[in-house]
Design a protein around this motif. Structure first.
Motif, PDB file in Angstrom:
ATOM      1  N   TYR A   1      68.637 -25.872  12.696  1.00  0.00           N
ATOM      2  CA  TYR A   1      70.084 -26.040  12.697  1.00  0.00           C
ATOM      3  C   TYR A   1      70.865 -24.724  12.616  1.00  0.00           C
ATOM      4  O   TYR A   1      72.054 -24.691  12.921  1.00  0.00           O
ATOM      5  N   GLU A   2      70.166 -23.650  12.224  1.00  0.00           N
ATOM      6  CA  GLU A   2      70.848 -22.354  12.171  1.00  0.00           C
ATOM      7  C   GLU A   2      70.340 -21.382  13.237  1.00  0.00           C
ATOM      8  O   GLU A   2      71.076 -20.503  13.665  1.00  0.00           O
ATOM      9  N   LYS A   3      69.076 -21.561  13.663  1.00  0.00           N
ATOM     10  CA  LYS A   3      68.520 -20.695  14.706  1.00  0.00           C
ATOM     11  C   LYS A   3      68.326 -21.452  16.019  1.00  0.00           C
ATOM     12  O   LYS A   3      67.776 -20.899  16.978  1.00  0.00           O
ATOM     13  N   ASN A   4      68.761 -22.721  16.056  1.00  0.00           N
ATOM     14  CA  ASN A   4      68.761 -23.537  17.282  1.00  0.00           C
ATOM     15  C   ASN A   4      67.388 -23.637  17.944  1.00  0.00           C
ATOM     16  O   ASN A   4      67.257 -23.556  19.169  1.00  0.00           O
ATOM     17  N   MET A   5      66.363 -23.824  17.125  1.00  0.00           N
ATOM     18  CA  MET A   5      65.011 -24.002  17.642  1.00  0.00           C
ATOM     19  C   MET A   5      64.619 -25.472  17.557  1.00  0.00           C
ATOM     20  O   MET A   5      65.153 -26.224  16.742  1.00  0.00           O
ATOM     21  N   HIS A   6      63.686 -25.873  18.409  1.00  0.00           N
ATOM     22  CA  HIS A   6      63.088 -27.200  18.303  1.00  0.00           C
ATOM     23  C   HIS A   6      61.845 -27.057  17.423  1.00  0.00           C
ATOM     24  O   HIS A   6      60.905 -26.334  17.775  1.00  0.00           O
ATOM     25  N   VAL A   7      61.849 -27.728  16.281  1.00  0.00           N
ATOM     26  CA  VAL A   7      60.801 -27.531  15.277  1.00  0.00           C
ATOM     27  C   VAL A   7      60.005 -28.813  15.099  1.00  0.00           C
ATOM     28  O   VAL A   7      60.573 -29.891  14.875  1.00  0.00           O
ATOM     29  N   LEU A   8      58.691 -28.685  15.196  1.00  0.00           N
ATOM     30  CA  LEU A   8      57.779 -29.796  14.924  1.00  0.00           C
ATOM     31  C   LEU A   8      57.154 -29.569  13.560  1.00  0.00           C
ATOM     32  O   LEU A   8      56.525 -28.531  13.318  1.00  0.00           O
ATOM     33  N   VAL A   9      57.335 -30.519  12.643  1.00  0.00           N
ATOM     34  CA  VAL A   9      56.790 -30.416  11.284  1.00  0.00           C
ATOM     35  C   VAL A   9      55.594 -31.361  11.170  1.00  0.00           C
ATOM     36  O   VAL A   9      55.729 -32.574  11.363  1.00  0.00           O
ATOM     37  N   ILE A  10      54.426 -30.800  10.883  1.00  0.00           N
ATOM     38  CA  ILE A  10      53.212 -31.596  10.679  1.00  0.00           C
ATOM     39  C   ILE A  10      52.839 -31.496   9.209  1.00  0.00           C
ATOM     40  O   ILE A  10      52.652 -30.389   8.679  1.00  0.00           O
ATOM     41  N   MET A  11      52.739 -32.639   8.542  1.00  0.00           N
ATOM     42  CA  MET A  11      52.434 -32.669   7.106  1.00  0.00           C
ATOM     43  C   MET A  11      51.176 -33.495   6.870  1.00  0.00           C
ATOM     44  O   MET A  11      51.119 -34.670   7.243  1.00  0.00           O
ATOM     45  N   THR A  12      50.177 -32.878   6.269  1.00  0.00           N
ATOM     46  CA  THR A  12      48.929 -33.570   5.974  1.00  0.00           C
ATOM     47  C   THR A  12      48.454 -33.135   4.582  1.00  0.00           C
ATOM     48  O   THR A  12      48.512 -31.945   4.269  1.00  0.00           O
TER      49      THR A  12
ATOM     50  N   GLY B   1      53.232  -9.390   1.791  1.00  0.00           N
ATOM     51  CA  GLY B   1      54.410  -9.077   0.991  1.00  0.00           C
ATOM     52  C   GLY B   1      55.496 -10.129   1.090  1.00  0.00           C
ATOM     53  O   GLY B   1      55.374 -11.110   1.822  1.00  0.00           O
ATOM     54  N   PRO B   2      56.570  -9.926   0.350  1.00  0.00           N
ATOM     55  CA  PRO B   2      57.638 -10.927   0.306  1.00  0.00           C
ATOM     56  C   PRO B   2      58.442 -10.972   1.602  1.00  0.00           C
ATOM     57  O   PRO B   2      58.435 -10.033   2.394  1.00  0.00           O
ATOM     58  N   VAL B   3      59.131 -12.099   1.780  1.00  0.00           N
ATOM     59  CA  VAL B   3      60.033 -12.266   2.917  1.00  0.00           C
ATOM     60  C   VAL B   3      61.357 -11.590   2.587  1.00  0.00           C
ATOM     61  O   VAL B   3      61.862 -11.701   1.464  1.00  0.00           O
ATOM     62  N   PHE B   4      61.916 -10.868   3.546  1.00  0.00           N
ATOM     63  CA  PHE B   4      63.250 -10.300   3.368  1.00  0.00           C
ATOM     64  C   PHE B   4      64.251 -11.348   3.851  1.00  0.00           C
ATOM     65  O   PHE B   4      64.410 -11.554   5.058  1.00  0.00           O
ATOM     66  N   PRO B   5      64.893 -12.034   2.911  1.00  0.00           N
ATOM     67  CA  PRO B   5      65.632 -13.243   3.278  1.00  0.00           C
ATOM     68  C   PRO B   5      66.954 -12.973   3.994  1.00  0.00           C
ATOM     69  O   PRO B   5      67.669 -12.021   3.683  1.00  0.00           O
ATOM     70  N   GLU B   6      67.243 -13.833   4.949  1.00  0.00           N
ATOM     71  CA  GLU B   6      68.569 -13.871   5.545  1.00  0.00           C
ATOM     72  C   GLU B   6      69.482 -14.766   4.713  1.00  0.00           C
ATOM     73  O   GLU B   6      70.695 -14.634   4.748  1.00  0.00           O
ATOM     74  N   LYS B   7      68.850 -15.697   3.961  1.00  0.00           N
ATOM     75  CA  LYS B   7      69.597 -16.566   3.050  1.00  0.00           C
ATOM     76  C   LYS B   7      68.611 -17.248   2.117  1.00  0.00           C
ATOM     77  O   LYS B   7      67.392 -17.223   2.336  1.00  0.00           O
ATOM     78  N   TYR B   8      69.134 -17.858   1.068  1.00  0.00           N
ATOM     79  CA  TYR B   8      68.356 -18.721   0.180  1.00  0.00           C
ATOM     80  C   TYR B   8      68.863 -20.147   0.348  1.00  0.00           C
ATOM     81  O   TYR B   8      70.062 -20.364   0.574  1.00  0.00           O
ATOM     82  N   ALA B   9      67.965 -21.122   0.221  1.00  0.00           N
ATOM     83  CA  ALA B   9      68.378 -22.520   0.384  1.00  0.00           C
ATOM     84  C   ALA B   9      67.657 -23.401  -0.632  1.00  0.00           C
ATOM     85  O   ALA B   9      66.487 -23.169  -0.974  1.00  0.00           O
ATOM     86  N   ASP B  10      68.360 -24.403  -1.111  1.00  0.00           N
ATOM     87  CA  ASP B  10      67.816 -25.389  -2.042  1.00  0.00           C
ATOM     88  C   ASP B  10      66.740 -26.200  -1.315  1.00  0.00           C
ATOM     89  O   ASP B  10      66.976 -26.725  -0.221  1.00  0.00           O
TER      90      ASP B  10
ATOM     91  N   ILE C   1      64.328 -21.262  -1.895  1.00  0.00           N
ATOM     92  CA  ILE C   1      63.330 -20.394  -1.268  1.00  0.00           C
ATOM     93  C   ILE C   1      64.038 -19.450  -0.294  1.00  0.00           C
ATOM     94  O   ILE C   1      65.065 -19.807   0.294  1.00  0.00           O
ATOM     95  N   PRO C   2      63.500 -18.240  -0.123  1.00  0.00           N
ATOM     96  CA  PRO C   2      64.087 -17.299   0.842  1.00  0.00           C
ATOM     97  C   PRO C   2      63.740 -17.721   2.266  1.00  0.00           C
ATOM     98  O   PRO C   2      62.622 -18.173   2.539  1.00  0.00           O
ATOM     99  N   LEU C   3      64.683 -17.596   3.167  1.00  0.00           N
ATOM    100  CA  LEU C   3      64.491 -18.016   4.551  1.00  0.00           C
ATOM    101  C   LEU C   3      64.819 -16.876   5.506  1.00  0.00           C
ATOM    102  O   LEU C   3      65.793 -16.152   5.305  1.00  0.00           O
ATOM    103  N   ALA C   4      64.003 -16.735   6.542  1.00  0.00           N
ATOM    104  CA  ALA C   4      64.233 -15.739   7.587  1.00  0.00           C
ATOM    105  C   ALA C   4      63.360 -16.101   8.779  1.00  0.00           C
ATOM    106  O   ALA C   4      62.338 -16.793   8.642  1.00  0.00           O
ATOM    107  N   THR C   5      63.740 -15.647   9.950  1.00  0.00           N
ATOM    108  CA  THR C   5      62.933 -15.921  11.139  1.00  0.00           C
ATOM    109  C   THR C   5      61.579 -15.228  11.066  1.00  0.00           C
ATOM    110  O   THR C   5      60.636 -15.632  11.755  1.00  0.00           O
ATOM    111  N   GLU C   6      61.459 -14.195  10.237  1.00  0.00           N
ATOM    112  CA  GLU C   6      60.179 -13.501  10.105  1.00  0.00           C
ATOM    113  C   GLU C   6      59.122 -14.376   9.412  1.00  0.00           C
ATOM    114  O   GLU C   6      57.950 -13.978   9.319  1.00  0.00           O
TER     115      GLU C   6
END
Length: 467
Positions: free
Chosen positions: A238-249, A101-110, A79-84
C-alpha cells in the motif's frame, strides 16, 4: 517521565503480573530489566483495574519476583520497515536473523495493522500465475484473495510452498513489482534450512522477505510471526505499490500456540481446548488481505495448515474455511500414488476465480475448460466407485472412457515436476488434449462453438497410444 515498577506479583508460564500499575494500555510494550543487567520485552495482554498481565516474548526463565524492574513504553509493538527488507531473513518477532545487521527503517509500524475501511476495498480481479496446472486452471489464485492450503502430516505442502515462491508472478508482466513475504511458524531447523536454501539456489530470495519461527523458539514469538509478516506486506503493497503474496505455514502451529497462551491466562476453553475467540483471532489475520482503493498494490494470502489426523472438520481448518475464499486440499491417496502436487480437485475451489479469469485475464475458454474438467473428474469418481463393486470389466463403454480419463488426468495434468513451470496456455491446451480423449457427446459443459474450434480426436493421440 517514565515510572519504573520494582518486583512482580506472579509468574505463570510466559506471563508475569504486576499490581498497582497506573496508565498502562492494552498491547503496550514494556521493558523488563533483570538482575543480571539483561533486558526482555513484554506486552500487556490483560488488565483488571490496576493489575496488569504481560506476556514475555523471550520467556520467564530466570526472572525474579523481587528484583525485576518494569518500565512501560507507552507504545504498541512496532517493527522497522524498509524496502531493503527484501532478500532478508528475520526471526518471528521481526529481528534480523541473517547476520546482515539491523534494518535502516523508512518508518515504524504497529504489528497489529491498521483498521481498513470496508468501503475502500476493491473487488479482487486478475490472477497470480503459479505455474502449477491444477491451481492455475481449476482453483485460480486471484490478486487480493486469501486461499488456504489444507494439508496433512507428512504430505508435500512444504515442497509446494517452495515451488509457488519460486514460480509465482503477476499475470500481466514478468514479475516486476512483485514480492513474496514468507512466514514459517514452529518449523524444525531442517525445514527452515530447506526453505532458505531453496530460495537462495533458485534466485527467488531477492524478492522474498522471510520470517522464521523455529520449534525451539519461544511460543509467544509464534503469535507475532504472522503479524510481523502482514505488517511488512501491507507496507510493500500500500505504500510501495507492489503486489505481495504472503505464504504462512503452519497456521495450525500458530493456533496451538494461541491455545497454550489462552490456557496460561486461565481462560475457559472452547472446542478441543482452543479459545472461544479463535475465529475472530484468525479473521484478524486473514482479513489483512485485499486490494485497497487508491493503491495499485495488493496483498494476497496463502495460509498453509496441517489438519490433525487429516480431519477437515478440526477447528482450525473449519474456521479457516469460513473466513477465506476457498481452499486447496491435499489428497493422501494421490500422494501415495506418486502424484505431485497431490491436490484433491473435487474438494478444492477458489470462490473468486470466476471474476479473475476469461477473456482479458487468462483466456476466453478458461472457464469452460475448468468446468468440463471438474465435471469429467467427478464422473471418474462415480465410475471408480461402481468398478469397486462390479469390477472394471463390467463397466459400460462410457464408464471405461472415464476410468481412462481419470488415469490420464492424474498422470499428466495433476502430476508435474517440481521444476516444471507451465504457462496458462500450456495448461489449458493440456486440458483440451485430455478432454479430447472423451467422446464429444460427453462434453456437455462446453458450447458447440468452442468444441468446433478445439475438439479434435487427434489431439488425444499421444495419450491414447500410451494407454
Amino acid at each position: 517521565m517514565s515510572i519504573q515498577y520494582q518486583g512482580l506479583n506472579d509468574i505463570n508460564g510466559p506471563l508475569i503480573a504486576l499490581e498497582g500499575v497506573k496508565g498502562a494500555a492494552f498491547d503496550e510494550i514494556a521493558a523488563i530489566k533483570l538482575d543480571d543487567g539483561s533486558e526482555r520485552t513484554g506486552r500487556v495482554v490483560q488488565m483488571d483495574g490496576d493489575r496488569v498481565i504481560l506476556q514475555v516474548f523471550e520467556g520467564t526463565k530466570g526472572i525474579s519476583l523481587k528484583n525485576t524492574r518494569t518500565v512501560f513504553s507507552g507504545r504498541p509493538l512496532e517493527i522497522p520497515l524498509a524496502t531493503e527488507m527484501l532478500g532478508r531473513v528475520f526471526t518471528g518477532a521481526g529481528k534480523p536473523a541473517d547476520g546482515l545487521g539491523p534494518v535502516f527503517p523508512e518508518k515504524y509500524a504497529d504489528v497489529s495493522g491498521q483498521a481498513l475501511n470496508p468501503v475502500a476495498r476493491e473487488y479482487p480481479r486478475n490472477y497470480i500465475h503459479t505455474g502449477i496446472s491444477s491451481i492455475d486452471a481449476l482453483m485460480t489464485l486471484i490478486r487480493g484473495q486469501k486461499l488456504p492450503i489444507f494439508s496433512g502430516s507428512g504430505l508435500s505442502h512444504n515442497k509446494l510452498a517452495v515451488q509457488i515462491v519460486r514460480q509465482a508472478r503477476i499475470a500481466d508482466d514478468d514479475g516486476a513489482g512483485f514480492a513474496v513475504v514468507f512466514a514459517a511458524m514452529g518449523v524444525q531447523n531442517d525445514v527452515a534450512s530447506y526453505f532458505r536454501r531453496s530460495f537462495e539456489e533458485s534466485g527467488a530470495s531477492e524478492r522474498v522477505v522471510m520470517f522464521l519461527n523455529l520449534s525451539g523458539d519461544p511460543m509467544i514469538e509464534r503469535l507475532l510471526t504472522p503479524m510481523c509478516a502482514l505488517t511488512t506486506a501491507e507496507y510493500l503493497a500500500y505504500e510501495k505499490n507492489m503486489h505481495v503474496l504472503v505464504i504462512m505455514t503452519d497456521m495450525t502451529a500458530y493456533a496451538e500456540a494461541l491455545r497454550e497462551f489462552s490456557s496460561s491466562k486461565g481462560e475457559i476453553p472452547g472446542r478441543k481446548g482452543y479459545p472461544g475467540y479463535l475465529y475472530s483471532n484468525l479473521a484478524s489475520i486473514y482479513e489483512r488481505a485485499g486490494v485497497i482503493e487508491g493503491s495499485s498494490g495488493s496483498v494476497t494470502q496463502i495460509p498453509i495448515l496441517t489438519m490433525p489426523n487429516d480431519d477437515i472438520t478440526h477447528p482450525v481448518p473449519d474456521l479457516t474455511a469460513y473466513i477465506t475464499e476457498g481452499q486447496i486440499v491435499f489428497d493422501r491417496e494421490l500422494e501415495q500414488k506418486g502424484v505431485y502436487p497431490a491436490l484433491s480437485v473435487l474438494l478444492s475451489l477458489s470462490r473468486l476465480m470466476k471474476d479473475g479469469i476469461g477473456e482479458g485475464y487468462t483466456r476466453a475458454d478458461h472457464s469452460a475448460v475448468a468446468n468440463q474438467l471438474f465435471a469429467a473428474y467427478a464422473k471418474v469418481q462415480d465410475a471408480r466407485s461402481l468398478a469397486s463393486v462390479i469390477g472394471e470389466d463390467e463397466l459400460s463403454a462410457s464408464d471405461r472412457c472415464y476410468m481412462r480419463f481419470g488415469r490420464l488426468f492424474e498422470q499428466h495434468f495433476l502430476n508435474q515436476g517440481f521444476d516444471e513451470n507451465r504457462s496458462m496456455d500450456e495448461t489449458l491446451d493440456l486440458g483440451w488434449d485430455l478432454l479430447c480423449t472423451l467422446p464429444r457427446a460427453e462434453l456437455d459443459r462446453i458450447d458447440d462453438k468452442l468444441l468446433d474450434e478445439n475438439y479434435d480426436t487427434e489431439r488425444a493421440g499421444k495419450f491414447l497410444n500410451e494407454n
